[in-house]
Design a protein around this motif. Structure first.
Motif, PDB file in Angstrom:
ATOM      1  N   THR A 265       4.809 -14.702 -48.197  1.00 58.02           N
ATOM      2  CA  THR A 265       4.931 -14.557 -46.741  1.00 58.02           C
ATOM      3  C   THR A 265       5.938 -15.555 -46.203  1.00 58.02           C
ATOM      4  O   THR A 265       5.904 -16.740 -46.541  1.00 58.02           O
ATOM      5  N   ILE A 266       6.827 -15.041 -45.397  1.00 55.00           N
ATOM      6  CA  ILE A 266       7.824 -15.886 -44.729  1.00 55.00           C
ATOM      7  C   ILE A 266       7.444 -15.992 -43.264  1.00 55.00           C
ATOM      8  O   ILE A 266       7.237 -14.977 -42.599  1.00 55.00           O
ATOM      9  N   THR A 298       4.191 -10.895 -33.496  1.00 53.94           N
ATOM     10  CA  THR A 298       3.151 -11.003 -32.479  1.00 53.94           C
ATOM     11  C   THR A 298       3.816 -11.279 -31.137  1.00 53.94           C
ATOM     12  O   THR A 298       4.968 -11.701 -31.077  1.00 53.94           O
ATOM     13  N   GLY A 299       3.084 -11.048 -30.085  1.00 47.15           N
ATOM     14  CA  GLY A 299       3.620 -11.251 -28.743  1.00 47.15           C
ATOM     15  C   GLY A 299       3.937 -12.720 -28.468  1.00 47.15           C
ATOM     16  O   GLY A 299       4.690 -13.035 -27.556  1.00 47.15           O
ATOM     17  N   LEU A 300       3.380 -13.599 -29.287  1.00 40.83           N
ATOM     18  CA  LEU A 300       3.521 -15.031 -29.007  1.00 40.83           C
ATOM     19  C   LEU A 300       4.857 -15.609 -29.453  1.00 40.83           C
ATOM     20  O   LEU A 300       5.066 -16.811 -29.430  1.00 40.83           O
ATOM     21  N   GLY A 301       5.719 -14.748 -29.895  1.00 40.04           N
ATOM     22  CA  GLY A 301       7.038 -15.241 -30.260  1.00 40.04           C
ATOM     23  C   GLY A 301       7.163 -15.574 -31.726  1.00 40.04           C
ATOM     24  O   GLY A 301       8.213 -15.997 -32.180  1.00 40.04           O
ATOM     25  N   HIS A 302       6.063 -15.405 -32.467  1.00 44.82           N
ATOM     26  CA  HIS A 302       6.174 -15.701 -33.887  1.00 44.82           C
ATOM     27  C   HIS A 302       6.187 -14.431 -34.712  1.00 44.82           C
ATOM     28  O   HIS A 302       5.512 -13.473 -34.392  1.00 44.82           O
ATOM     29  N   GLY A 303       6.956 -14.491 -35.749  1.00 47.97           N
ATOM     30  CA  GLY A 303       7.030 -13.312 -36.592  1.00 47.97           C
ATOM     31  C   GLY A 303       6.887 -13.715 -38.032  1.00 47.97           C
ATOM     32  O   GLY A 303       7.193 -14.852 -38.395  1.00 47.97           O
ATOM     33  N   ASN A 304       6.387 -12.793 -38.839  1.00 50.75           N
ATOM     34  CA  ASN A 304       6.396 -13.081 -40.260  1.00 50.75           C
ATOM     35  C   ASN A 304       6.665 -11.829 -41.068  1.00 50.75           C
ATOM     36  O   ASN A 304       6.582 -10.706 -40.563  1.00 50.75           O
ATOM     37  N   LEU A 305       7.008 -12.069 -42.292  1.00 48.41           N
ATOM     38  CA  LEU A 305       7.382 -10.994 -43.198  1.00 48.41           C
ATOM     39  C   LEU A 305       6.642 -11.248 -44.501  1.00 48.41           C
ATOM     40  O   LEU A 305       6.715 -12.345 -45.049  1.00 48.41           O
ATOM     41  N   SER A 306       5.905 -10.224 -44.968  1.00 52.40           N
ATOM     42  CA  SER A 306       5.221 -10.364 -46.253  1.00 52.40           C
ATOM     43  C   SER A 306       5.740  -9.316 -47.213  1.00 52.40           C
ATOM     44  O   SER A 306       6.048  -8.197 -46.799  1.00 52.40           O
ATOM     45  N   PHE A 307       5.830  -9.674 -48.460  1.00 45.37           N
ATOM     46  CA  PHE A 307       6.192  -8.677 -49.471  1.00 45.37           C
ATOM     47  C   PHE A 307       5.545  -9.046 -50.795  1.00 45.37           C
ATOM     48  O   PHE A 307       5.164 -10.196 -51.006  1.00 45.37           O
ATOM     49  N   LYS A 371      -5.762  -5.838 -48.541  1.00 39.88           N
ATOM     50  CA  LYS A 371      -4.841  -6.840 -48.023  1.00 39.88           C
ATOM     51  C   LYS A 371      -3.522  -6.254 -47.540  1.00 39.88           C
ATOM     52  O   LYS A 371      -2.879  -6.803 -46.650  1.00 39.88           O
ATOM     53  N   MET A 372      -3.103  -5.195 -48.188  1.00 38.96           N
ATOM     54  CA  MET A 372      -1.856  -4.542 -47.770  1.00 38.96           C
ATOM     55  C   MET A 372      -1.971  -3.060 -48.105  1.00 38.96           C
ATOM     56  O   MET A 372      -2.730  -2.684 -48.993  1.00 38.96           O
ATOM     57  N   ILE A 373      -1.180  -2.254 -47.388  1.00 36.83           N
ATOM     58  CA  ILE A 373      -1.209  -0.806 -47.632  1.00 36.83           C
ATOM     59  C   ILE A 373       0.212  -0.285 -47.630  1.00 36.83           C
ATOM     60  O   ILE A 373       1.036  -0.740 -46.831  1.00 36.83           O
ATOM     61  N   SER A 374       0.500   0.655 -48.509  1.00 31.57           N
ATOM     62  CA  SER A 374       1.778   1.347 -48.383  1.00 31.57           C
ATOM     63  C   SER A 374       1.587   2.800 -48.795  1.00 31.57           C
ATOM     64  O   SER A 374       0.750   3.114 -49.648  1.00 31.57           O
ATOM     65  N   THR A 375       2.302   3.698 -48.150  1.00 34.83           N
ATOM     66  CA  THR A 375       2.099   5.112 -48.460  1.00 34.83           C
ATOM     67  C   THR A 375       3.433   5.812 -48.676  1.00 34.83           C
ATOM     68  O   THR A 375       4.466   5.366 -48.207  1.00 34.83           O
ATOM     69  N   SER A 376       3.391   6.900 -49.444  1.00 29.48           N
ATOM     70  CA  SER A 376       4.528   7.808 -49.517  1.00 29.48           C
ATOM     71  C   SER A 376       3.915   9.193 -49.447  1.00 29.48           C
ATOM     72  O   SER A 376       2.706   9.328 -49.281  1.00 29.48           O
ATOM     73  N   GLU A 377       4.737  10.235 -49.598  1.00 30.37           N
ATOM     74  CA  GLU A 377       4.208  11.599 -49.463  1.00 30.37           C
ATOM     75  C   GLU A 377       3.055  11.875 -50.408  1.00 30.37           C
ATOM     76  O   GLU A 377       2.095  12.522 -50.033  1.00 30.37           O
ATOM     77  N   ILE A 378       3.167  11.389 -51.617  1.00 26.88           N
ATOM     78  CA  ILE A 378       2.136  11.772 -52.591  1.00 26.88           C
ATOM     79  C   ILE A 378       1.382  10.574 -53.177  1.00 26.88           C
ATOM     80  O   ILE A 378       0.785  10.671 -54.223  1.00 26.88           O
ATOM     81  N   LYS A 379       1.407   9.438 -52.479  1.00 25.59           N
ATOM     82  CA  LYS A 379       0.599   8.313 -52.966  1.00 25.59           C
ATOM     83  C   LYS A 379       0.179   7.386 -51.822  1.00 25.59           C
ATOM     84  O   LYS A 379       0.831   7.330 -50.785  1.00 25.59           O
ATOM     85  N   VAL A 380      -0.925   6.714 -52.048  1.00 26.25           N
ATOM     86  CA  VAL A 380      -1.309   5.624 -51.153  1.00 26.25           C
ATOM     87  C   VAL A 380      -1.627   4.432 -52.043  1.00 26.25           C
ATOM     88  O   VAL A 380      -2.393   4.554 -53.001  1.00 26.25           O
ATOM     89  N   SER A 381      -1.001   3.295 -51.756  1.00 29.70           N
ATOM     90  CA  SER A 381      -1.272   2.086 -52.526  1.00 29.70           C
ATOM     91  C   SER A 381      -1.960   1.059 -51.644  1.00 29.70           C
ATOM     92  O   SER A 381      -1.615   0.920 -50.477  1.00 29.70           O
ATOM     93  N   THR A 382      -2.900   0.333 -52.250  1.00 28.70           N
ATOM     94  CA  THR A 382      -3.511  -0.781 -51.545  1.00 28.70           C
ATOM     95  C   THR A 382      -3.387  -2.024 -52.416  1.00 28.70           C
ATOM     96  O   THR A 382      -3.432  -1.926 -53.641  1.00 28.70           O
ATOM     97  N   VAL A 383      -3.214  -3.156 -51.763  1.00 29.16           N
ATOM     98  CA  VAL A 383      -3.238  -4.419 -52.492  1.00 29.16           C
ATOM     99  C   VAL A 383      -4.607  -5.036 -52.256  1.00 29.16           C
ATOM    100  O   VAL A 383      -5.067  -5.126 -51.115  1.00 29.16           O
ATOM    101  N   VAL A 384      -5.263  -5.390 -53.351  1.00 28.26           N
ATOM    102  CA  VAL A 384      -6.587  -6.012 -53.268  1.00 28.26           C
ATOM    103  C   VAL A 384      -6.579  -7.258 -54.150  1.00 28.26           C
ATOM    104  O   VAL A 384      -5.619  -7.510 -54.881  1.00 28.26           O
ATOM    105  N   SER A 385      -7.643  -7.987 -54.091  1.00 33.61           N
ATOM    106  CA  SER A 385      -7.773  -9.147 -54.960  1.00 33.61           C
ATOM    107  C   SER A 385      -7.895  -8.665 -56.409  1.00 33.61           C
ATOM    108  O   SER A 385      -8.539  -7.647 -56.679  1.00 33.61           O
ATOM    109  N   ALA A 386      -7.266  -9.397 -57.346  1.00 36.98           N
ATOM    110  CA  ALA A 386      -7.273  -8.945 -58.739  1.00 36.98           C
ATOM    111  C   ALA A 386      -8.694  -8.779 -59.278  1.00 36.98           C
ATOM    112  O   ALA A 386      -8.969  -7.885 -60.072  1.00 36.98           O
ATOM    113  N   ARG A 387      -9.607  -9.616 -58.798  1.00 37.41           N
ATOM    114  CA  ARG A 387     -10.968  -9.499 -59.345  1.00 37.41           C
ATOM    115  C   ARG A 387     -11.663  -8.218 -58.887  1.00 37.41           C
ATOM    116  O   ARG A 387     -12.660  -7.800 -59.466  1.00 37.41           O
TER     117      ARG A 387
END
Ligand code: ASP
Ligand code: MG
Length: 404
Positions: A265-266, A298-307, A371-387
């Motif tokens: 996260t930046i 966010t409206g408070l003037g702060h922004g972040n980027l996660s990847f 924790k995170m979600i990403s989708t495409s036409e034929i998939k949905v991915s979620t990021v979860v804790s490894a455990r």
């Protein structure tokens, strides 16, 4: 007379005895009246052993020498297999990547095939020889040896099959086919009789290790029907093709999961100065693969980027970003390790709204935070804790009734 390309993975050629069995299969195809090309991997875990030795020498071994080293693995197998075939009374010839005419782009350790000059393979076939080709390797126009990325022998096989217009290309491996999910972790996983190129491509890219993603890309682009099957058994495996012959009733066809994922996260200095494109340009220049990206303001003037990135790329990623912190207007960098990505894949999702909701519901019911979600036409991915990874895969497998 048909042309058949069979690829055998490391476990199928891990001993001289198994090389014998692989030879028998090549001979069987030959006796059916086919022209036969066999592509092989390095024996057993030998590529891993070579990597380990190199890493004893350096944390970042020289890439050219690494390709030189790793390409030896396959060279051992082709020689032993061709020898075995001759011993069994069949004419055969082994060819390295360059002898087989597999030219690649000039990138070490993860090169793409640029072109195949199949003339040498063809003359050998014309002589009636069984042609044994080293997988995973090629050469550049400057005469350097390259490799195609781990698991790349699959791609060698499919690329040869397309260059020579093969009738059949089979990836012979230590599993009986492609499963709804990894049967080592989810016990009621089922073997699929068939799957589309697009679904397989998603699954392979999402970490289903059964096929090298680029091999599926090739098969799709050149419409090569591909079979994944067990090496030394007669049982049919999974067919990968354009359209499925049976009516597809399942919206989700498979579940892929993969750990060793890290989220970076930046925090931007100010939201007016978000250097988003510069960040990804820098990472790309350093060959760092980025997966899921989320930009939040966010409206408070702060922004972040996660990847997300592979955890193995974390040190390099942080180094690149730290170095350009000022230029990129980064206030703070954070990272979270021990994450996993769990994804559902199915062509039927295109026309079925609500699949993602069903997925999130199943995870929530099992108390698995997303924790995170990403989708495409034929998939949905979620990021979860490894455990939570395996538990999530099982929950989704049950939710979409993939065991039935
Ligand atoms: N021997 C290489 C590896 O282990 C290539 C392959 O098996 O496909 O990654
Ligand atoms: Mg493989």
């Amino acid at each position: 007379m048909g042309l058949v390309v069979l690829k055998f993975g490391g476990t199928s050629v891990s001993t001289v005895d198994k090389i014998g069995k692989t030879a028998d299969q090549a001979i069987y195809e030959k006796k059916q009246g086919n022209r036969v090309i066999i592509v092989v991997s390095a024996m057993g875990k030998s590529t891993d052993k070579l990597v380990a030795m190199a890493e004893e020498i350096s944390e970042t071994p020289d890439k050219r020498e690494m390709d030189m080293l790793l390409s030896t693995g396959e060279q051992i197998t082709i020689a032993l297999l061709a020898m075995t075939l001759k011993e069994k009374g069949h004419d055969a010839i082994s060819l390295t990547g360059w002898q087989a005419g597999i030219e690649t782009e000039a990138v070490h350790s993860n090169a793409r095939i640029a072109e195949i000059d199949s003339s040498r393979i063809e003359s050998a076939l014309d002589l009636g020889q069984i042609v044994v080709v080293a997988g995973f390797q090629g050469f550049t126009s400057d005469g350097e040896i390259t490799t195609l990325g781990r698991g790349g022998s699959d791609t060698t096989a499919v690329a040869i099959a397309s260059a020579l217009n093969a009738e059949k290309c089979a990836i012979c491996t230590d599993v009986v086919g492609v499963f709804t999910t990894d049967p080592r972790y989810v016990k009621n996983a089922q073997k699929l009789e068939q799957i589309t190129y697009d679904e397989m491509l998603e699954l392979a890219n999402l970490g289903a290790g059964v096929l090298h993603p680029r091999s599926v890309e090739y098969a799709k682009n050149f419409r090569i029907p591909l079979e994944v099957r067990a090496s030394h058994e007669k049982e049919p495996g999974t067919m990968i093709k354009e359209d499925l012959t049976m009516e597809n009733t399942k919206v989700v066809r498979g579940i892929a999961f993969e750990d060793q994922i890290t989220r970076v996260t930046i925090h931007w200095k100010q939201k007016e100065a978000m250097r988003v494109s510069k960040v990804f340009t820098k990472l790309a220049e350093n060959n760092i693969d980025v997966d899921i990206i989320i930009q939040g303001i966010t409206g408070l003037g702060h922004g972040n980027l996660s990847f997300t990135i592979k955890t193995s790329a974390l040190l390099a990623t942080l180094a690149v970003l730290e170095e350009s912190k000022e230029l990129l207007q980064i206030e703070k960098l954070e990272s979270e390790q021990e994450l996993a990505k769990v994804s559902i894949v199915g062509s039927g999702m295109v026309s079925n709204p609500g699949v993602a909701a069903q997925m999130f519901e199943a995870l929530t019911e099992n108390n698995i935070p997303i924790k995170m979600i990403s989708t495409s036409e034929i998939k949905v991915s979620t990021v979860v804790s490894a455990r939570n990874m395996v538990e999530a895969a099982q929950a989704l497998h049950d939710q979409f009734e993939l065991d039935k």
